[in-house]
Scaffold this active site. Structure first.
Site, PDB file in Angstrom:
ATOM      1  CB  VAL A  79      -0.938   0.012   1.224  1.00  0.00           C
ATOM      2  CG1 VAL A  79      -1.751   1.311   1.263  1.00  0.00           C
ATOM      3  CG2 VAL A  79      -1.872  -1.193   1.198  1.00  0.00           C
ATOM      4  NE  ARG A 146       8.876  -5.017  -2.422  1.00  0.00           N
ATOM      5  CZ  ARG A 146      10.032  -5.025  -3.078  1.00  0.00           C
ATOM      6  NH1 ARG A 146      10.118  -5.683  -4.244  1.00  0.00           N
ATOM      7  NH2 ARG A 146      11.096  -4.392  -2.624  1.00  0.00           N
ATOM      8  NE  ARG A 227       3.625 -10.435   2.450  1.00  0.00           N
ATOM      9  CZ  ARG A 227       3.878  -9.143   2.467  1.00  0.00           C
ATOM     10  NH1 ARG A 227       4.434  -8.597   3.536  1.00  0.00           N
ATOM     11  NH2 ARG A 227       3.583  -8.385   1.426  1.00  0.00           N
ATOM     12  CG  ASP A 358      12.069  -0.815   6.338  1.00  0.00           C
ATOM     13  OD1 ASP A 358      11.222  -0.019   6.771  1.00  0.00           O
ATOM     14  OD2 ASP A 358      11.775  -1.889   5.775  1.00  0.00           O
ATOM     15  N   GLY A 371       6.076   1.515   3.012  1.00  0.00           N
ATOM     16  CA  GLY A 371       6.484   2.045   1.715  1.00  0.00           C
ATOM     17  C   GLY A 371       6.214   3.525   1.589  1.00  0.00           C
TER      18      GLY A 371
END
EC number: 1.-.-.-
Length: 514
Positions: A79, A146, A227, A358, A371
């Protein structure tokens, strides 16, 4: 045989600048040259946007170093909020590609047994009134694939003549205040230097050792995430999945759903091409003897382990069980959701090394902003350096880096705190209370102060005040976090103490966080 492309290493030569070009009208105008040489470490989205914006602001990007052997297309959907997408308006080809790749999805919130809590709905920033306010700006999709988004950035970097140097693992950062440079030493002993080094190489960056003397210690959030992503055609082989979502897929639609159970929740994305999910259990629900979560994107978990965790609570909808059952073996990552207390300082003592993304501040999925924050960082830094080095004076770079740090720290801290609020909602043990009172409260929060921010405009508004604060000691107040909030530093330990005392994070927030 359907291949699993959740983790794909790309061709390092595909984005050689010699293979890509832009006509002059397709590139944004460059600001006057600052003569500032910038070395970027890390070619993820934070590093690539830093390169693009530094180029646009008139800086010289001398190198982009990346430790991987080629592009790594890790993950499924991300997102990217309006505050980040709006900054891409200066890049015509990016705007065109965003529109071409645009895909909408509707959002649903369900109990783990399939009962609908809320939906169809959307993230707050795409309500009609907010769409009208952003008329003329790039459309902000509810999600980005992505792989497509990242390849778009790689293409644009190549079009402005910049090349990522792969296989360059940085072992040490340094700075020489007298010489006016920062630099890095790579694994093969090579030394690279520039007026400013931007560390965009994510958590555990070696720049921590120069800036803080150590890596930020980690603490478990009490949660982890399983995931995985798989082709939709594979998921549709399960009858229950087919019954629930087959018509959605046949219509070419996409759904983004949150399935919420006591002590765990599952985020789910369904599209005609692929399905992605992340199951986030509290640690007490983890299966003894399972794969220990580690910070690695190498998939090493089999679906049976995920099913064992899922079945720690009864009555999951068969469609969810079927989806997990049809996930290919060893195609699932088990990632710990670790917290790192945010440091105030993101720049080295002499200001020649600065962190973005990050590397400066890790986030967890519940923030839905990792992001977005990385792109905001990159845009803010490039604009601060433009003003600090105006007139072709690169000696101003350290002050520009410190002003960037000042403008970003408090906002990022508030976004991090929001992730605790979202985690509380998604992991609420008693969903009946939510259903009885106000189903809207289950929604992931994406408040106005977050998505209505314009990081580039904010630099031009606040730079003079920030300069006076750092140079002359005058008062300074950021306005890019919740209105009315009295900012105070906080730690993960304090948050955990409040939670253990039975307090809800949302109830302790002052100001307007909505």
């Amino acid at each position: 045989m359907v291949s699993n492309e959740y983790l794909t290493h790309g061709d390092k030569d595909e984005f050689d600048p010699a293979k890509w070009s832009s006509t002059p009208g397709e590139l944004p105008p460059r600001s006057p040259a600052t003569n500032l040489n910038v070395l970027i470490v890390g070619a993820g989205p934070a590093g690539l946007i830093t390169a693009l914006e530094c180029w646009r602001k008139g800086h010289n990007v001398v190198r982009i170093l990346e430790r991987s052997q080629g592009p790594v297309y890790t993950g499924d959907i991300i997102v990217i909020g309006p505050s980040a997408i709006c900054t891409l308006r200066h890049w015509p080809e990016i705007c065109r590609e965003l529109d071409q790749d645009r895909s909408d999805s509707v959002m649903y919130y369900r109990r783990h047994n399939g009962e609908l809590i809320l939906g169809p709905t959307t993230l707050g920033y795409n309500s009609p009134e907010h769409l009208a306010q952003r008329h003329g700006l790039p459309y902000v999709a509810p999600h980005q694939v992505r792989r497509q988004f990242y390849r778009m950035l790689l293409r644009q970097v190549a079009r402005i003549g910049l090349q990522v140097e792969y296989g360059q693992r940085v072992e040490r950062y340094f700075e020489d205040e007298a010489a006016g440079v920062g630099g890095v030493v790579t694994a093969d002993g090579s030394v690279r230097a520039a007026h400013l080094v931007v560390a965009a190489d994510a958590f555990k960056t070696r720049s921590d050792l120069l800036i803080a003397g150590r890596h930020a210690p980690t603490r478990s959030s009490g949660m982890s995430v399983y995931r995985a992503a798989l082709p939709t055609e594979l998921a549709l082989r399960d009858p229950a999945f087919q019954a629930r979502w087959g018509e959605v897929v046949a219509r070419g639609e996409s759904h983004h759903e949150f399935w919420i159970g006591p002590g765990m929740h599952l985020g789910l994305f369904i599209s005609p091409n692929f399905v992605a999910y992340g199951l986030s259990p509290r640690d007490k629900f983890l299966q003894p003897g399972g794969i220990e979560p580690i910070e690695s994107w190498d998939p090493d978990v089999n679906p049976q382990e995920v099913l064992d965790v899922l079945h720690r609570i009864p009555d999951w909808d068969p469609a969810i069980e079927g989806l997990i059952r049809h996930t290919p073996p060893r195609a699932t990552v088990h990632w710990p959701l670790l917290w790192r207390n945010l440091r105030r300082e993101w720049t080295s003592k002499a200001g020649r090394v600065v962190q973005v993304g990050d590397a400066a501040h890790t986030t967890v999925p519940a923030s839905i902003s990792g992001g977005t924050l990385a792109i905001e960082d990159a845009v803010t830094l490039a604009a601060c350096l433009q003003l600090a080095c105006a007139g072709g004076a690169p000696g101003g770079a350290p002050l520009g880096a410190r002003i960037y740090n000042l403008l970003r720290y408090q906002r990022v801290s508030c976004v991090q705190k929001m992730s605790f609020v979202n985690s509380e909602n998604l992991g609420a043990a008693d969903m009946n209370e939510v259903l009885k009172k106000d189903p809207e409260k289950v929604k992931v929060r994406f408040p106005k102060w977050l998505f209505q921010h314009d990081p580039e405009a904010y630099v031009y508004e606040k730079y003079g005040q920030a300069y006076a604060h750092l140079v002359l000691g005058t008062d300074f107040q950021n306005t890019n976090f919740p209105p009315g909030h009295d900012f105070k530093m906080w730690t993960i330990e304090e948050i955990h103490a409040d939670i253990l005392a039975g307090k809800k994070v949302a109830d302790l927030l002052d100001g307007d966080w909505d």
